[in-house]
Each structure stands twice: as C-alpha cells, then as structure tokens.
Design a protein around this motif. Sequence first.
Motif, PDB file in Angstrom:
ATOM      1  N   ASP A   1      53.182  38.445  23.441  1.00  0.00           N
ATOM      2  CA  ASP A   1      54.728  38.413  23.136  1.00  0.00           C
ATOM      3  C   ASP A   1      55.425  38.713  24.376  1.00  0.00           C
ATOM      4  O   ASP A   1      55.273  39.391  25.157  1.00  0.00           O
ATOM      5  N   VAL A   2      56.626  37.789  24.495  1.00  0.00           N
ATOM      6  CA  VAL A   2      57.246  37.795  25.585  1.00  0.00           C
ATOM      7  C   VAL A   2      58.961  38.084  24.972  1.00  0.00           C
ATOM      8  O   VAL A   2      59.312  37.374  24.233  1.00  0.00           O
ATOM      9  N   PRO A   3      59.629  38.703  25.823  1.00  0.00           N
ATOM     10  CA  PRO A   3      61.313  38.778  25.389  1.00  0.00           C
ATOM     11  C   PRO A   3      61.876  37.570  25.855  1.00  0.00           C
ATOM     12  O   PRO A   3      61.557  36.725  26.662  1.00  0.00           O
ATOM     13  N   ASP A   4      63.022  37.250  24.988  1.00  0.00           N
ATOM     14  CA  ASP A   4      63.723  36.159  25.417  1.00  0.00           C
ATOM     15  C   ASP A   4      64.611  36.474  26.703  1.00  0.00           C
ATOM     16  O   ASP A   4      65.839  36.959  26.660  1.00  0.00           O
ATOM     17  N   HIS A   5      63.963  36.341  27.813  1.00  0.00           N
ATOM     18  CA  HIS A   5      64.662  36.670  29.167  1.00  0.00           C
ATOM     19  C   HIS A   5      64.274  35.732  30.199  1.00  0.00           C
ATOM     20  O   HIS A   5      62.981  35.386  30.429  1.00  0.00           O
ATOM     21  N   PRO A   6      65.245  35.070  30.959  1.00  0.00           N
ATOM     22  CA  PRO A   6      64.858  34.230  31.885  1.00  0.00           C
ATOM     23  C   PRO A   6      63.728  34.622  32.944  1.00  0.00           C
ATOM     24  O   PRO A   6      64.108  35.920  33.359  1.00  0.00           O
ATOM     25  N   GLY A   7      63.029  33.655  33.130  1.00  0.00           N
ATOM     26  CA  GLY A   7      61.788  33.969  34.274  1.00  0.00           C
ATOM     27  C   GLY A   7      60.593  34.826  33.842  1.00  0.00           C
ATOM     28  O   GLY A   7      59.498  34.849  34.333  1.00  0.00           O
ATOM     29  N   VAL A   8      60.684  35.035  32.256  1.00  0.00           N
ATOM     30  CA  VAL A   8      59.299  35.829  31.942  1.00  0.00           C
ATOM     31  C   VAL A   8      58.017  34.993  31.886  1.00  0.00           C
ATOM     32  O   VAL A   8      57.247  35.492  32.190  1.00  0.00           O
ATOM     33  N   ILE A   9      58.152  33.614  31.747  1.00  0.00           N
ATOM     34  CA  ILE A   9      57.235  32.897  31.744  1.00  0.00           C
ATOM     35  C   ILE A   9      56.261  32.665  33.272  1.00  0.00           C
ATOM     36  O   ILE A   9      55.241  32.628  33.268  1.00  0.00           O
ATOM     37  N   SER A  10      57.312  32.763  34.196  1.00  0.00           N
ATOM     38  CA  SER A  10      56.800  32.519  35.352  1.00  0.00           C
ATOM     39  C   SER A  10      56.248  33.869  35.825  1.00  0.00           C
ATOM     40  O   SER A  10      55.410  33.750  36.772  1.00  0.00           O
ATOM     41  N   ASP A  11      56.899  34.853  35.097  1.00  0.00           N
ATOM     42  CA  ASP A  11      56.120  36.409  35.647  1.00  0.00           C
ATOM     43  C   ASP A  11      54.753  36.374  35.040  1.00  0.00           C
ATOM     44  O   ASP A  11      53.946  36.907  35.822  1.00  0.00           O
ATOM     45  N   VAL A  12      54.518  35.867  33.739  1.00  0.00           N
ATOM     46  CA  VAL A  12      53.135  36.072  33.132  1.00  0.00           C
ATOM     47  C   VAL A  12      52.277  35.170  34.141  1.00  0.00           C
ATOM     48  O   VAL A  12      50.992  35.662  34.579  1.00  0.00           O
ATOM     49  N   THR A  13      52.681  33.772  34.563  1.00  0.00           N
ATOM     50  CA  THR A  13      51.678  33.117  35.046  1.00  0.00           C
ATOM     51  C   THR A  13      51.583  33.673  36.467  1.00  0.00           C
ATOM     52  O   THR A  13      50.461  33.636  36.938  1.00  0.00           O
ATOM     53  N   GLY A  14      52.702  33.967  37.182  1.00  0.00           N
ATOM     54  CA  GLY A  14      52.450  34.825  38.523  1.00  0.00           C
ATOM     55  C   GLY A  14      51.677  35.782  38.483  1.00  0.00           C
ATOM     56  O   GLY A  14      50.570  36.085  39.352  1.00  0.00           O
ATOM     57  N   ILE A  15      51.571  36.794  37.325  1.00  0.00           N
ATOM     58  CA  ILE A  15      50.507  37.999  37.456  1.00  0.00           C
ATOM     59  C   ILE A  15      49.070  37.244  37.312  1.00  0.00           C
ATOM     60  O   ILE A  15      48.216  37.832  38.098  1.00  0.00           O
ATOM     61  N   LEU A  16      48.907  36.355  36.495  1.00  0.00           N
ATOM     62  CA  LEU A  16      47.544  35.807  36.395  1.00  0.00           C
ATOM     63  C   LEU A  16      47.216  35.115  37.735  1.00  0.00           C
ATOM     64  O   LEU A  16      45.911  35.143  38.404  1.00  0.00           O
ATOM     65  N   SER A  17      48.046  34.406  38.359  1.00  0.00           N
ATOM     66  CA  SER A  17      47.722  33.570  39.661  1.00  0.00           C
ATOM     67  C   SER A  17      47.312  34.690  40.634  1.00  0.00           C
ATOM     68  O   SER A  17      46.148  34.568  41.450  1.00  0.00           O
ATOM     69  N   LYS A  18      47.803  35.654  40.799  1.00  0.00           N
ATOM     70  CA  LYS A  18      47.326  36.779  42.044  1.00  0.00           C
ATOM     71  C   LYS A  18      46.037  37.247  41.597  1.00  0.00           C
ATOM     72  O   LYS A  18      45.396  37.906  42.635  1.00  0.00           O
ATOM     73  N   GLU A  19      45.572  37.230  40.322  1.00  0.00           N
ATOM     74  CA  GLU A  19      44.270  37.826  39.836  1.00  0.00           C
ATOM     75  C   GLU A  19      43.232  36.327  39.970  1.00  0.00           C
ATOM     76  O   GLU A  19      42.026  36.538  39.503  1.00  0.00           O
ATOM     77  N   ASN A  20      43.623  35.355  40.636  1.00  0.00           N
ATOM     78  CA  ASN A  20      43.037  33.910  40.440  1.00  0.00           C
ATOM     79  C   ASN A  20      42.438  33.685  39.257  1.00  0.00           C
ATOM     80  O   ASN A  20      41.444  33.094  39.069  1.00  0.00           O
ATOM     81  N   ILE A  21      43.303  33.701  38.253  1.00  0.00           N
ATOM     82  CA  ILE A  21      43.061  33.397  36.770  1.00  0.00           C
ATOM     83  C   ILE A  21      43.497  32.102  36.520  1.00  0.00           C
ATOM     84  O   ILE A  21      44.770  32.077  36.470  1.00  0.00           O
ATOM     85  N   SER A  22      42.843  31.152  36.152  1.00  0.00           N
ATOM     86  CA  SER A  22      43.378  29.748  35.950  1.00  0.00           C
ATOM     87  C   SER A  22      43.642  29.595  34.454  1.00  0.00           C
ATOM     88  O   SER A  22      42.803  30.091  33.666  1.00  0.00           O
ATOM     89  N   ILE A  23      44.757  29.001  34.418  1.00  0.00           N
ATOM     90  CA  ILE A  23      45.052  28.777  32.933  1.00  0.00           C
ATOM     91  C   ILE A  23      45.188  27.158  32.696  1.00  0.00           C
ATOM     92  O   ILE A  23      45.485  26.535  33.262  1.00  0.00           O
ATOM     93  N   THR A  24      44.343  26.838  31.655  1.00  0.00           N
ATOM     94  CA  THR A  24      44.151  25.402  31.204  1.00  0.00           C
ATOM     95  C   THR A  24      45.302  24.875  30.456  1.00  0.00           C
ATOM     96  O   THR A  24      45.456  23.495  30.643  1.00  0.00           O
ATOM     97  N   ASN A  25      45.856  25.589  29.806  1.00  0.00           N
ATOM     98  CA  ASN A  25      47.077  25.246  28.875  1.00  0.00           C
ATOM     99  C   ASN A  25      48.210  26.355  28.743  1.00  0.00           C
ATOM    100  O   ASN A  25      47.632  27.642  28.384  1.00  0.00           O
ATOM    101  N   ILE A  26      49.213  26.133  28.506  1.00  0.00           N
ATOM    102  CA  ILE A  26      50.284  27.017  28.244  1.00  0.00           C
ATOM    103  C   ILE A  26      51.350  26.619  27.138  1.00  0.00           C
ATOM    104  O   ILE A  26      51.698  25.481  27.364  1.00  0.00           O
ATOM    105  N   ARG A  27      51.458  27.306  26.046  1.00  0.00           N
ATOM    106  CA  ARG A  27      52.610  26.810  24.984  1.00  0.00           C
ATOM    107  C   ARG A  27      53.092  27.720  24.613  1.00  0.00           C
ATOM    108  O   ARG A  27      52.965  28.820  24.325  1.00  0.00           O
ATOM    109  N   ILE A  28      54.675  27.506  24.215  1.00  0.00           N
ATOM    110  CA  ILE A  28      55.374  28.310  23.507  1.00  0.00           C
ATOM    111  C   ILE A  28      55.332  28.246  22.170  1.00  0.00           C
ATOM    112  O   ILE A  28      55.738  27.065  21.662  1.00  0.00           O
ATOM    113  N   LEU A  29      55.006  29.189  21.456  1.00  0.00           N
ATOM    114  CA  LEU A  29      54.707  29.263  19.951  1.00  0.00           C
ATOM    115  C   LEU A  29      56.304  29.272  19.060  1.00  0.00           C
ATOM    116  O   LEU A  29      56.499  28.899  18.184  1.00  0.00           O
TER     117      LEU A  29
END
Length: 368
Positions: free
Chosen positions: A302-330
Amino acid sequence: MNNRKVFVIGLGLIGGSIALAIKKEHKNCMIYGFDIKEDQLKMAKSLGVIDEFVDQVEKGVEDADLIILAAPVKKTEEVLINLASYNLKASAIITDVGSTKEKIVEKAQVLQGKGVTFIGGHPMAGSHKTGVEAAKAHLFENAFYILTPSEGTNMTKIIQLQNWLKGTKAKFIEMSPSQHDQIAGVISHFPHLIAASLVHQVAKIEKEQPLLSNFAAGGFRDITRIASASPVMWRDILIHNKEILLSLLSEWQKEMDYVKGLIEKAEDQSILQYFHSAKMFRDELPIKQKGAIPSFYDLYVDVPDHPGVISDVTGILSKENISITNIRILETREDIMGVLRLSFRSDQDRDRALTCLAENLYEAYISS
C-alpha cells in the motif's frame, strides 16, 4: 566426476539452468552445448553457462558421459531418432526435460543396443522469463524433479543421474511415464488449456464490447498469466498428452454441466457449498512448495498518492540487494492509497522484501 563431459542440447532457460547447476556441483567437468539459435549458443558461452559449443549434435555426443535433451518434446523425439545413428559412449546416460513422458520414453527405445541408458526426466519448475540469459543454478531448488526410468533400468544409473543433478537441489521422485503424464495433465497441462480458452472467450466477446479489455487488465489478466507461455511448447504437449487431456475435458464438461444446473435452479445453498468446498481444498494446498506451474512470488504494498513513493520503495529494496522481476501499479487515484504489486524470483526474496519494507513503515502483504 572429474574430467567428465556433459552435452546439453537446447540452451534455453531449463537447459541453461541445469548446466549451471551441474557446473556448480561438478567444477571439473566440461559442459558443451548445442542450440539451433546461434545467438543463444554465443550468449551461453559468454555467460559461462557452457564451456564450449558445437555446430552439430553429432560432434557434441562424442565421448559425452551425460547428454541432456532440453528441447521441446516434438524436437526431443527427432533428436532421439538421430542419436540412434551416432557414435555414443557405451556408459552414457541420456535424459530429457520434457513435460510429457510416455511417448518420449517409448521413442527412446530406438537406443536399445547402443549400450546407453535413457532416463526420462521432468524438472517441475520454471520461470516466466525465457532464454539462456534467464538461467539460474537455483531455479529448481526445492522443486520436484520427476524421473521416469523404464522397467529394468539399472539402479546404479538412476543414482548416477541424481548425482549429476544434485546441484539443482531438487526433490527427486521416481514414477512411471504414464503416472507422470496423468499427474502433469491434471495440475499443469489442463490448467494451461483452460487459461487459453478463457482468453479466447474474452477476445470473442470484445468484438461486441470494445471496453472489455480495459476491465480484463486486472484480476482476469492475473488468473490467465499462464496463457502467455510458449505456443509451440503447448502445441506439442497437447498432442503428446492427447488421451489424458481428452479425458479431462470430458470430466470438465460434466463439471460445468453440474454448475450450470445449480445456476439454472438457483440453488443458493448448493452454490454456496460448491464455492466453500473449493476454497477449503485450495486453502489446504502447500504454499511454499514448488509445483508444476511456476509460482508467482508477489508482494503487495500500500502506497500513498505522493510523488517519489515508487522510487522510495525500489530504493529500499535495492539497498538490500533484493531484485524485483516486475513491478505494477494496481490502483492509484487521488486521495486514496495505491497498491504496488512487486514480483520476485523466489519466496526468500519476497519474504526479505516484506521484512525490510515493514521496517520502513510500509504496509506490505502477501495474498494467498
């Protein structure tokens, strides 16, 4: 197994992943490869999936201790016929990875008298990516790897094949070719057929209702994901497993007639019970165990309607070296929470992502 030679015919996702698993466990063996696509061959060597490639199958089988047929089932039959005329090492083990087994094991009888041992195989795992560039040594970890040896197959050879493949970290199970085809038909082949038919139904209705595809983009697209699999592969599987699929289709028609009767009579309690019993059975199925259909390791955030929230989520995972194979806004609309669906390679990556997002105050959850 030092200085042994492995030859992989077909360097896609499955063949490449098996090659990597073998290299990981048997570092001193040499792995040769062949594929009808030259770019796949070159890619396989550049990625270190194989040590060398050959331009003809006949060259690759020479002195090979293990030959892996990682091609579509129809092509596998053709290769088996050709192998019968080649010079093969008498002690060689030959195996395949096909999703149907009975007809392939029958076709392998052409190798009798060559001194080699054919053992049918089917690693029941995969990915929604294709090609050797998607190959992973751990693709089959904890997955069922079915072996279908013919009657009278030397047990030593079966053990040797499992030793060759132990780097996959799969769960090996032996069964007859017919038993395999029955099980695979029920839990893999038939569901793919149903998914394709659902897509066809929507495509036909869309001609009269042009807006239909917009509404089908959500949940409908999710439940029919498997309809995006290789058409060539599924054509071959349906032909090879024809008798079992025809029987399943007959049973399915009876099931739909029963449901049709419930709806026509508006039997509310019977309809309720129908869905209740289906839910009970489905909810009791193993969650983390890998099955015949590739699992979707999805995480919802669940993410708020706020600019930059998607990059924040992916950035958190990137720091932990967790690869995302796909991302979709439902869903994302002004003034309400949106939902991201993140897909991962494994349930371990998904669980790690769940933990670190929770630590960063995101509401994340796994839908079963």
